[in-house]
Design a protein around this motif. Structure first.
Motif, PDB file in Angstrom:
ATOM      1  N   PHE A   1     -55.135 -11.201  23.759  1.00 50.55           N
ATOM      2  CA  PHE A   1     -54.426 -10.914  25.011  1.00 50.55           C
ATOM      3  C   PHE A   1     -53.725 -12.180  25.497  1.00 50.55           C
ATOM      4  O   PHE A   1     -52.565 -12.138  25.941  1.00 50.55           O
ATOM      5  N   TYR A   2     -54.418 -13.307  25.409  1.00 53.55           N
ATOM      6  CA  TYR A   2     -53.826 -14.588  25.827  1.00 53.55           C
ATOM      7  C   TYR A   2     -52.574 -14.903  25.006  1.00 53.55           C
ATOM      8  O   TYR A   2     -51.539 -15.299  25.556  1.00 53.55           O
ATOM      9  N   ILE A   3     -52.655 -14.713  23.697  1.00 55.32           N
ATOM     10  CA  ILE A   3     -51.516 -15.034  22.828  1.00 55.32           C
ATOM     11  C   ILE A   3     -50.322 -14.131  23.136  1.00 55.32           C
ATOM     12  O   ILE A   3     -49.177 -14.587  23.238  1.00 55.32           O
ATOM     13  N   GLU A   4     -50.577 -12.829  23.277  1.00 52.11           N
ATOM     14  CA  GLU A   4     -49.491 -11.885  23.525  1.00 52.11           C
ATOM     15  C   GLU A   4     -48.856 -12.094  24.900  1.00 52.11           C
ATOM     16  O   GLU A   4     -47.670 -11.795  25.093  1.00 52.11           O
TER      17      GLU A   4
ATOM     18  N   LYS B   1     -53.288 -21.319  35.229  1.00 54.94           N
ATOM     19  CA  LYS B   1     -54.389 -20.554  35.826  1.00 54.94           C
ATOM     20  C   LYS B   1     -55.705 -20.813  35.105  1.00 54.94           C
ATOM     21  O   LYS B   1     -56.759 -20.977  35.742  1.00 54.94           O
ATOM     22  N   ILE B   2     -55.657 -20.844  33.785  1.00 60.20           N
ATOM     23  CA  ILE B   2     -56.873 -21.069  33.002  1.00 60.20           C
ATOM     24  C   ILE B   2     -57.440 -22.464  33.275  1.00 60.20           C
ATOM     25  O   ILE B   2     -58.656 -22.633  33.437  1.00 60.20           O
ATOM     26  N   ILE B   3     -56.562 -23.457  33.355  1.00 65.36           N
ATOM     27  CA  ILE B   3     -57.017 -24.824  33.629  1.00 65.36           C
ATOM     28  C   ILE B   3     -57.653 -24.915  35.011  1.00 65.36           C
ATOM     29  O   ILE B   3     -58.715 -25.533  35.189  1.00 65.36           O
TER      30      ILE B   3
ATOM     31  N   GLY C   1     -60.201 -21.470  27.341  1.00 63.92           N
ATOM     32  CA  GLY C   1     -59.328 -20.356  27.026  1.00 63.92           C
ATOM     33  C   GLY C   1     -59.584 -19.157  27.918  1.00 63.92           C
ATOM     34  O   GLY C   1     -60.475 -19.154  28.775  1.00 63.92           O
ATOM     35  N   TRP C   2     -58.784 -18.128  27.715  1.00 65.52           N
ATOM     36  CA  TRP C   2     -58.869 -16.905  28.515  1.00 65.52           C
ATOM     37  C   TRP C   2     -60.230 -16.236  28.357  1.00 65.52           C
ATOM     38  O   TRP C   2     -60.811 -15.744  29.325  1.00 65.52           O
TER      39      TRP C   2
END
Length: 462
Positions: free
Chosen positions: A435-438, A447-449, A413-414
């Protein structure tokens, strides 16, 4: 766009718009026009040409949707749409026409792209004029709306929507814990307890919520508004110092008051639903490709201590507070379940051996969680899951921690890619996860992957 109308007091309200707030009527009109153009333009190309033309129609509609050109709006203006419509329709249709017809002269492709743009613009001129007229002349096409706030801006919103019925809003409720006298004289029922805004939205069949200024601190509004994430209610926020705020393509307005639309793409858009398809596809392929690695690690874990289980299971909290068993390769010496569930950071010297350190450093111990993803307990990307004992503690001490459970937990995750794992700030984790959810998008997941894979290859974990 249309579902069962909501009735209150014998009055027939406007149909509730779909959760992603897409104007499906406009989508349908554009589809018809694009199909007609594609058939006429490819009439001399036979069946293959027509099929390519239809595929081009689908791609164009998807591109326009992702550009926000089908989002249901308050202020309907074809001229406001013109710049984005021109850019996306001309580029998309022109490129597709050129690809479908290798060697076609650029002039012909330009004429085709221009025709597509003009047709789509004409559709908007007529459809928006019709929609504005329908809103003005019939209350059933105006959405039941609530304004949150008790000041002069809330009063101006009420007055502006009354004088401009073509906006499609009918304010039926004001919510404020400390309303000003001017709001009391606006002729709208007032209810207190802003913290219960979700239940009020459901009870009154609210389709649109306007968040104006209030004596309540903004920080106290965050959690109640996040609780409305899955409701079929569009939320607009009047920005602070709105007199200095310039409108962007994602914003709307009432008179001269700009409105920031809460994106809430997570759970509300069609491409969020594709996230599950992506998860299942990637995990299925990964399980097949990594089966030799899984077998090797399992054998090594077994040989390190044949008396202990290969797979470590532990209860974690998932989306909406749901309990599930997270799976890992055992990397530590087993202890009683009670101790494992309540021990924040285990002592490496006491419980983690050489193999355990290696598979934890390389994140190989996390591989069994691919099965958790396939089973639907988790997603590839999302907030990392935590144990119930600590979730209960954190939710009491950190208000935003509960909000991170609005979506599926993830393998990475972020927060995780920013080093917020293990013995790090829980407050920061909650901030990063929310922040990730919003700000969720398909590209953010990618990008995270990518960054997670880089961290795993470097042996620094995700």
């Amino acid at each position: 766009m249309v579902s069962t109308p909501v009735r209150r007091g014998g009055r027939r309200w406007a149909p509730v718009v779909a959760r992603n707030r897409t104007d499906v009527i406009l989508v349908g009109l554009d589809a018809v026009v694009l199909v007609l153009i594609a058939v006429l333009a490819n009439g001399d190309e036979g069946t293959r040409g027509r099929l390519i033309g239809i595929a081009g129609v689908v791609v164009t509609l998807v591109a326009l949707d992702m550009a926000g050109l089908y989002r249901a709006r308050l202020t309907l203006s074809a001229l406001d749409d013109l710049p984005r419509l021109a850019g996306w329709s001309v580029i998309t249709s022109g490129v597709l026409f050129t690809v479908a017809r290798p060697g076609v002269h650029i002039t012909r492709a330009a004429v085709y792209a221009g025709l597509v743009f003009l047709a789509l613009f004409a559709v908007r001129l007529m459809y928006f004029a019709f929609a504005r007229h329908r809103r003005r002349t019939s209350s059933k096409y105006r959405m039941p709306t609530a304004v949150l706030g008790g000041g002069l801006v809330a009063v101006e919103l009420i007055e502006s929507t009354r004088s401009r019925p073509e906006l499609g809003l009918d304010i039926v409720l004001a919510v404020s814990d400390d309303p000003m006298p001017e709001l009391s004289g606006a002729g709208v029922p007032i209810e207190g307890n802003i913290a219960e805004i979700r239940s009020k939205v459901k009870a009154h069949g609210i389709s649109t919520l306007l968040v104006a200024f209030s004596s309540t601190p903004d920080s106290r509004l965050v959690a109640p508004l996040r609780e409305c994430d899955e409701l079929d209610c569009e939320i607009f926020i009047v920005p602070r110092l709105f007199e200095f705020v310039s409108l962007t393509g994602d914003m709307d307005r009432i008179h001269t008051i700009p409105l920031v639309r809460m994106r809430r793409d997570a759970l509300r858009t069609w491409y969020w639903k594709v996230k599950r398809v992506f998860d299942v596809t990637v995990v299925s392929i990964s399980l097949i490709l990594l089966s030799p690695v899984l077998a090797t690690v399992a054998a090594a874990v077994y040989l390190s201590d044949p008396s202990a289980p290969i797979i470590f299971r532990q209860q974690r909290i998932g989306r909406g507070g749901r309990l599930f068993d997270v799976l890992k390769f055992r990397s530590m010496r087993p202890v009683p379940e009670q101790a494992s569930d309540h021990e924040w950071q285990p002592s490496a010297e006491d419980r983690i051996g050489t193999l355990g350190r290696f598979i934890r450093k390389t994140s190989l111990d996390e591989l069994p969680q691919l099965w958790n993803v396939l089973r639907g307990d988790m997603s590839i990307v999302g907030p990392r899951p935590e144990r119930p004992h600590f979730v209960e503690q954190f939710e009491h001490s950190i208000p935003a921690y509960r909000d991170r459970h609005r979506v599926e937990v993830g393998l990475t995750g972020w927060a995780a890619i920013h080093g917020l794992r293990g013995d790090t700030s829980i407050t920061d984790r909650a901030l990063y996860d929310n922040f990730y959810i919003e700000n969720w998008s398909v590209w953010l997941d990618i990008k995270i992957i990518i960054r997670t894979l880089g961290a795993v290859l470097r042996g620094t974990g995700s």
